[in-house]
Design a protein around this motif. Sequence first.
Motif, PDB file in Angstrom:
ATOM      1  N   VAL A  63       1.277  -0.988  -0.306  1.00 14.54           N
ATOM      2  CA  VAL A  63       0.025   0.021   0.278  1.00 14.54           C
ATOM      3  C   VAL A  63       0.674   1.192   0.081  1.00 14.54           C
ATOM      4  N   THR A  64       0.420   2.619  -0.662  1.00 11.13           N
ATOM      5  CA  THR A  64       1.325   3.397  -0.570  1.00 11.13           C
ATOM      6  C   THR A  64       0.067   4.381  -0.249  1.00 11.13           C
ATOM      7  N   GLY A  65       0.628   5.913   0.338  1.00 12.23           N
ATOM      8  CA  GLY A  65       0.283   6.560   0.254  1.00 12.23           C
ATOM      9  C   GLY A  65      -0.612   6.625   1.881  1.00 12.23           C
ATOM     10  N   HIS A  66      -1.908   7.129   1.918  1.00 12.15           N
ATOM     11  CA  HIS A  66      -2.545   7.755   2.722  1.00 12.15           C
ATOM     12  C   HIS A  66      -3.290   5.941   3.225  1.00 12.15           C
ATOM     13  N   GLU A  67      -2.808   5.167   2.332  1.00  8.58           N
ATOM     14  CA  GLU A  67      -3.094   3.576   2.830  1.00  8.58           C
ATOM     15  C   GLU A  67      -2.203   3.536   3.904  1.00  8.58           C
ATOM     16  N   ALA A  68      -1.370   3.630   3.486  1.00  6.99           N
ATOM     17  CA  ALA A  68       0.407   3.499   4.128  1.00  6.99           C
ATOM     18  C   ALA A  68       0.000   4.021   5.562  1.00  6.99           C
ATOM     19  N   ALA A  69      -0.268   5.463   6.014  1.00  8.92           N
ATOM     20  CA  ALA A  69      -0.487   5.733   6.673  1.00  8.92           C
ATOM     21  C   ALA A  69      -1.652   5.562   7.675  1.00  8.92           C
ATOM     22  N   GLU A  70      -2.317   4.549   7.177  1.00  6.96           N
ATOM     23  CA  GLU A  70      -4.259   3.860   8.072  1.00  6.96           C
ATOM     24  C   GLU A  70      -3.249   2.735   7.880  1.00  6.96           C
ATOM     25  N   VAL A  71      -2.794   1.287   7.761  1.00  7.15           N
ATOM     26  CA  VAL A  71      -1.949   0.823   8.132  1.00  7.15           C
ATOM     27  C   VAL A  71      -1.032   0.514   9.392  1.00  7.15           C
ATOM     28  N   THR A  72      -0.102   1.898   9.476  1.00  9.58           N
ATOM     29  CA  THR A  72       0.403   2.577  10.249  1.00  9.58           C
ATOM     30  C   THR A  72       0.037   3.085  11.773  1.00  9.58           C
ATOM     31  N   ARG A  73      -1.478   3.401  11.661  1.00  7.85           N
ATOM     32  CA  ARG A  73      -1.811   4.160  12.309  1.00  7.85           C
ATOM     33  C   ARG A  73      -2.552   2.300  12.886  1.00  7.85           C
ATOM     34  N   VAL A  74      -2.596   1.181  12.781  1.00  8.09           N
ATOM     35  CA  VAL A  74      -3.343   0.500  12.683  1.00  8.09           C
ATOM     36  C   VAL A  74      -2.404  -0.360  13.805  1.00  8.09           C
ATOM     37  N   ALA A  75      -1.668  -0.323  12.854  1.00 11.29           N
ATOM     38  CA  ALA A  75       0.770  -1.558  13.956  1.00 11.29           C
ATOM     39  C   ALA A  75       0.266  -0.392  15.484  1.00 11.29           C
ATOM     40  N   ALA A  76       0.291   0.982  15.493  1.00 10.24           N
ATOM     41  CA  ALA A  76       0.732   1.463  16.508  1.00 10.24           C
ATOM     42  C   ALA A  76      -0.617   0.962  17.298  1.00 10.24           C
ATOM     43  N   GLY A  77      -1.648   0.790  17.195  1.00  9.16           N
ATOM     44  CA  GLY A  77      -2.983   0.498  17.771  1.00  9.16           C
ATOM     45  C   GLY A  77      -2.452  -0.947  18.659  1.00  9.16           C
ATOM     46  N   ILE A  78      -2.275  -1.280  18.182  1.00  9.39           N
ATOM     47  CA  ILE A  78      -2.013  -2.958  18.724  1.00  9.39           C
ATOM     48  C   ILE A  78      -0.681  -2.249  18.807  1.00  9.39           C
ATOM     49  N   GLU A  79       0.686  -1.974  18.974  1.00 16.04           N
ATOM     50  CA  GLU A  79       1.423  -1.700  19.363  1.00 16.04           C
ATOM     51  C   GLU A  79       1.300  -0.985  21.264  1.00 16.04           C
ATOM     52  N   GLN A  80       0.483  -0.270  21.107  1.00 15.43           N
ATOM     53  CA  GLN A  80      -0.656   0.411  22.302  1.00 15.43           C
ATOM     54  C   GLN A  80      -0.779  -0.636  23.045  1.00 15.43           C
ATOM     55  N   SER A  81      -1.884  -1.595  22.681  1.00 14.33           N
ATOM     56  CA  SER A  81      -2.342  -2.643  23.131  1.00 14.33           C
ATOM     57  C   SER A  81      -1.341  -3.644  23.525  1.00 14.33           C
ATOM     58  N   LEU A  82      -0.250  -4.097  23.065  1.00 17.73           N
ATOM     59  CA  LEU A  82       0.607  -4.825  23.843  1.00 17.73           C
ATOM     60  C   LEU A  82       1.756  -4.202  24.806  1.00 17.73           C
ATOM     61  N   ALA A  83       2.235  -2.896  25.314  1.00 15.15           N
ATOM     62  CA  ALA A  83       2.077  -2.061  26.617  1.00 15.15           C
ATOM     63  C   ALA A  83       1.336  -2.128  27.228  1.00 15.15           C
ATOM     64  N   ARG A  84       0.117  -2.101  26.666  1.00 13.07           N
ATOM     65  CA  ARG A  84      -1.393  -2.038  28.010  1.00 13.07           C
ATOM     66  C   ARG A  84      -1.201  -3.484  28.784  1.00 13.07           C
ATOM     67  N   VAL A  85      -1.169  -4.996  28.397  1.00 11.90           N
ATOM     68  CA  VAL A  85      -1.017  -5.841  28.764  1.00 11.90           C
ATOM     69  C   VAL A  85       0.583  -5.706  29.466  1.00 11.90           C
ATOM     70  N   GLU A  86       0.837  -5.934  28.798  1.00 12.46           N
ATOM     71  CA  GLU A  86       2.411  -5.874  29.841  1.00 12.46           C
ATOM     72  C   GLU A  86       2.058  -5.485  31.417  1.00 12.46           C
ATOM     73  N   SER A  87       1.225  -5.032  32.127  1.00 12.97           N
ATOM     74  CA  SER A  87       0.727  -4.249  32.856  1.00 12.97           C
ATOM     75  C   SER A  87       0.026  -5.123  33.844  1.00 12.97           C
ATOM     76  N   LEU A  88      -1.237  -6.339  33.127  1.00 13.10           N
ATOM     77  CA  LEU A  88      -2.342  -6.533  33.334  1.00 13.10           C
ATOM     78  C   LEU A  88      -1.359  -8.179  33.969  1.00 13.10           C
ATOM     79  N   THR A  89      -2.568  -8.377  34.690  1.00 13.27           N
ATOM     80  CA  THR A  89      -2.152 -10.062  35.278  1.00 13.27           C
ATOM     81  C   THR A  89      -3.023 -11.130  35.810  1.00 13.27           C
ATOM     82  N   GLY A  90      -3.158 -12.382  35.631  1.00  8.57           N
ATOM     83  CA  GLY A  90      -3.596 -12.975  35.520  1.00  8.57           C
ATOM     84  C   GLY A  90      -4.921 -13.735  34.586  1.00  8.57           C
TER      85      GLY A  90
END
Length: 955
Positions: free
Chosen positions: A759-786
């Motif tokens: 993908v290019t252009g704005h679609e590339a920006a969108e997939v980057t945004r989605v990946a950043a969202g997943i990365e943030q979710s991963l960071a949140r998961v680290e603080s969870l337990t059980g």
Amino acid sequence: MAHQTPYTGHWTAANVRKAYFDFFEQNGHTFVRSSSTIPYDDPTLLFANAGMNQYKPIFLGTVDPNSDLSKLKRAYNSQKCIRAGGKHNADLEDVGKDSYHHTFFEMLGNWSFGDYFKKEAITFSWKLLTEVYGLPKDRLYVTYFEGNPAAGLEPDHEARDIWLSLDGACFGDDGDSARSKRWPIGAARKALPGAVPDSQSFVAGSGGLHSVPEPIETAALAPALYTCAGARESKGARSAGYRDGRTSRHAIEIHSPLRDCVINMDMHACEKCEDEAVGGSGTVGSSGNDDGWAMETVGGMMIGEQTERIRTVHGGAIGMRLRDGLDGIRKELKRRRTHELDETFNVEIGSFFSTLAPTLIDQLGDVFPELTKKYDDIKEILDEEEESFARTLDRGEKLFEKYVAQAREAGKTELGGKDVWRLYDTFGFPVDLTRLMAEELGLGINEAEFEAAQAHSKEASKGAGKQGSKETVKLDVHDIAKLEADASVPKTNDSAKFRVGKAAELTATVKAIYYNKSLLQSSESIPEGESFGVILDKTNFYAESGGQEYDTGTIVIDGEAAFDVTNVQLYNGYVLHIGSLKEGTLKVGDAVLPTYDELRRWPLRNNHTATHILNYSLRETLGDHIDQKGSLVAPTKLRFDFSHKAQIPLPDLQKIEQGSRDWIKKNVKVFSKELDLKSGYKIPGLRAVFGEAYPDPVRVVTLEYDVEDIAKDLENPKWRNTSVEFCGGTHVAETGTIKDFIITEESGIAKGIRRIIAVTGHEAAEVTRVAAGIEQSLARVESLTGKEKDSALKALTVELNNADISVLRKAELKETLTKLRKAFDDDVKAREKAQTKTAVDAVTNHFKESPNSPAFVSVVEGGNAKLLQSVLNQGKALDKPVYVFTVDDTGEKVMHAAFVPQTQISTSFDARVWASSVTDILGGKAGGKADTAQGVGANVTRLDEAVAVARKRFA
């Protein structure tokens, strides 16, 4: 509550905002950054139009329990808002007519989620207004909810009494107050100049009003800042204007630099600005102050205040909107902008709004840093859209003038609704712009006729079926033979397909109409909604070929006919435009205007040039054996198939992607020119599809080096250092236009053939945004337990596997997720092992210390069935009765299990009987064999009683 000292400096908007932030931070609130003006996760909204939008999941109880949002108790922020449609369309309609309507604004808000409620919220508001902003108490108005008997809602006397109790609040003697007011839910609060937040919170649904699960108190700065002298415009700017002694938001320092930027452009007065004035309270009048037209003299030029306001407000809104994304931007741009630039000022179309962008960034970049990151993107999109829509307006306005003349000749005071719909449906001319232009001429619109035309068009679209597919309308060998035998139907000249903008405009002639396997002279006999084909003598449409998808658009006769082109195919030199009529009829010999959809063509150009870049990068990374085996160039992605025997390792894939990005960053020119086929094949490094029959002469497309220079020195080896391909597709002028390149898939499709999707252009920006969202979710998961962490890891695994993101980024995120999963599983195993050892040792030690004990009955930690089985196994090894209990991780269930040695089993007692006595206490079910039984119960609070019953058997 922290004591506040009134700020005594100049009340700029920045100071108003800072004072607000400081106040709520000192009072225990968490800052939440503004969400995008594009509500990606909320299909009910076109734009974010209020501060509460991003908190809707909390209000509705649908918030992800693993998200940061779910943990909020007190929050404050400045939310970017745009009101330009739906319920708030009136805001847009009135921009420029008065001194307070805007499309973009900031909403400062403070929020409580199950923490404080009415008393604290009202007290916060009062202290902020009087102690921080220093507003005079005797000029503040308040409201409270008057109740709604029909909905079963009582008056909010609690909120009223809290207001009445405030120190220094000056109320009247009418039983409530002279400056407080009851207001009905759903009303627009127009009875008074303003209101403070109501103390009741409800969620309205199709079933009526329902109380929220827990007290949620919200307060926006705007409602708390209405004053009898204050302007009624948007949010935080209200206080800036009031505290700074100004009566209009347009005069505050956030807008004045934008306004100055507008004023200082090379604009000229229009007679309308001198002759017209709109009277009335709060509207733009002729008083000469900021609430009127206020003709300003700047460098000898005159500017109408109303149009200047429109330019300023929409400039800010569009710039902010573009930073957050492209979807829907045309609506904002189309409504006023270009029409008023054309009509009011002598302005060069194509760069007006992008000129305002740096000033906007200077004013708001500190609080919204995302504005500063993509200025080049914002400028490019603004310029391209502005120029594109200018052409739409040029043609639409000519038709509008024609319809106006017809209405006046007929003595009508309204434009025909069918004509208004035609302007929109055929030319994309906004209906609200038509209304505005008609209003300026003293004309209305026949609304009933408009709605009927709109409904008819929608029904026709539903019945059209599979319009425009090449399977429905296509030429076979016999049809082509008929065309070639007809000297009046020449092969289509499609050279204009490579042009862009105004250069692509042309007038063509209908040469053939093809329907139901027949060539017709007219479309009159074709049923409404049916697909048919049109052949022109020349066209600017791109017919599907070389892997690039077809163009879509319209073919029109202004004011008479409109043909909606949904597919374009090439048959032996004849370009067949496939689609259906929206209005009128076409006949052979008609002069028409073919216009392709530029916003569809734009990403097609990006992706086609990116395909050439990818082809070159593949060869440079993997070797000369790479041959193209197929491709697809679509608006949303590109697909490239090539010869290669094995999966591409990630390091090589990274080289390919980075090599492609490097070409984009270099921003080299793209050249094209026809050469004779024999000469073309001599160029070193030429990429051509094996077995493809190329025309002679053939079009050659190159990067960086001009084809004309290559033609002068055909066999120079340096040409191998760039991309050289035979290609008949459309391309960008410079590679930098592509913006970005991200590979989203690499796979095998057949033996020895691999496929890359990118993908290019704005679609590339969108997939980057989605990946950043997943990365943030991963960071949140680290603080969870059980179990919470376990559930979150499982959900993320599914989300990541299904995510359409960068292959390389996905690999990195999967590696991170795998490590998190392993660490969690290892921790669980270690904990379970320790808990099992403790429980088993407890059985052993019990009988060591009390060898004559009849049984081991105990509660152990662990909460899993494997642990219970280990304890039972130890009982078996010792040949001793065992009953063990454990509470699961949720604390909502008790698992229990029993073992009875064979020597103690009788007709009246075994493990099942023993477990049954426990089930009577804990609930649930139990079962098993005579020697072992197990069960699960939900009565956790009766666990001690159940243990006592189990022990009683051997007491």
